[in-house]
Design a protein around this motif. Structure first.
Motif, PDB file in Angstrom:
ATOM      1  N   LYS A  64       0.810  -1.216   0.000  1.00 45.75           N
ATOM      2  CA  LYS A  64       0.000   0.000   0.000  1.00 45.75           C
ATOM      3  C   LYS A  64       0.845   1.268   0.000  1.00 45.75           C
ATOM      4  O   LYS A  64       0.306   2.355   0.183  1.00 45.75           O
ATOM      5  N   TYR A  92      -7.414   9.595  -5.702  1.00 46.55           N
ATOM      6  CA  TYR A  92      -6.781   8.427  -6.314  1.00 46.55           C
ATOM      7  C   TYR A  92      -6.154   7.537  -5.235  1.00 46.55           C
ATOM      8  O   TYR A  92      -6.342   6.313  -5.234  1.00 46.55           O
ATOM      9  N   PHE A  95      -8.911   5.673  -3.248  1.00 42.03           N
ATOM     10  CA  PHE A  95      -9.442   4.500  -3.934  1.00 42.03           C
ATOM     11  C   PHE A  95      -8.456   3.342  -3.907  1.00 42.03           C
ATOM     12  O   PHE A  95      -8.859   2.188  -3.774  1.00 42.03           O
ATOM     13  N   LEU A  96      -7.166   3.630  -4.027  1.00 45.65           N
ATOM     14  CA  LEU A  96      -6.177   2.552  -3.937  1.00 45.65           C
ATOM     15  C   LEU A  96      -6.107   1.974  -2.526  1.00 45.65           C
ATOM     16  O   LEU A  96      -5.978   0.754  -2.366  1.00 45.65           O
ATOM     17  N   ARG A  99      -9.865   0.197  -1.551  1.00 44.99           N
ATOM     18  CA  ARG A  99     -10.615  -0.561  -2.551  1.00 44.99           C
ATOM     19  C   ARG A  99     -11.138  -1.882  -2.009  1.00 44.99           C
ATOM     20  O   ARG A  99     -12.090  -2.433  -2.536  1.00 44.99           O
ATOM     21  N   PHE A 102     -14.897  -1.381  -0.747  1.00 46.35           N
ATOM     22  CA  PHE A 102     -15.997  -1.056  -1.650  1.00 46.35           C
ATOM     23  C   PHE A 102     -16.987  -2.203  -1.832  1.00 46.35           C
ATOM     24  O   PHE A 102     -18.194  -1.958  -1.857  1.00 46.35           O
TER      25      PHE A 102
END
Length: 159
Positions: A64, A92, A95-96, A99, A102
């Protein structure tokens, strides 16, 4: 129901206010002050909810590092005074970083009466699938109970 300590309750409040300030800052044409306050409150709230050590471990895992760089770099750029560029980098990175959450969020929203109906409409249901890609295989997530959703969220946070 999940019981929260007082520190975690404070963290939930800080995170909520952080999201509110970020949203309000974007609505007001990327107001630097509101976005900076929202960023600080969001990161502080996350630290209160899962603890400082776990927050550090969450952000600085090897896989990460790129996402953390974009997210914290975006926060820094917003604090410096370039809100539009900073928010693009931050979104951005967000979202990385998140994720894995989600599918959990989509599964939870599918169980809410009106929103679940909207997510199950033909055009939208094909986009919001309840599957995730894991180790080259597609697996279905357990959406049957709130406990399963809570366990999945906690697993994603702590691992």
């Amino acid at each position: 129901m999940i019981s929260l300590s007082d520190t975690q309750k404070i963290g939930m409040g800080l995170t909520g206010f952080g999201v509110f300030f970020l949203f309000f800052g974007m609505i007001l044409f990327f107001d630097k002050a509101l976005l900076a306050i929202g960023n600080v409150l969001f990161v502080a709230g996350l630290s209160f909810v899962i603890g400082l050590e776990r927050t550090f471990r969450f952000f600085f895992q090897k896989h990460k590092m790129k996402a953390t760089g974009f997210f914290l770099g975006g926060v820094l750029i917003v604090l410096i005074g370039w809100p539009l560029i900073g928010m693009i980098l931050e979104i951005y990175g967000f979202f990385l970083l998140f994720r894995g959450f989600f599918p959990v969020v989509v599964g939870f929203i599918r169980r809410v009466p009106v929103l679940g109906y909207l997510l199950n409409l033909p055009g939208i249901s094909s986009v919001s699938l309840k599957r995730i890609h894991s180790n080259g295989q597609l697996k279905y997530l357990p959406w049957s109970t709130n406990a399963c959703v809570a366990e999945t969220v906690l697993f994603c946070l702590y691992h």
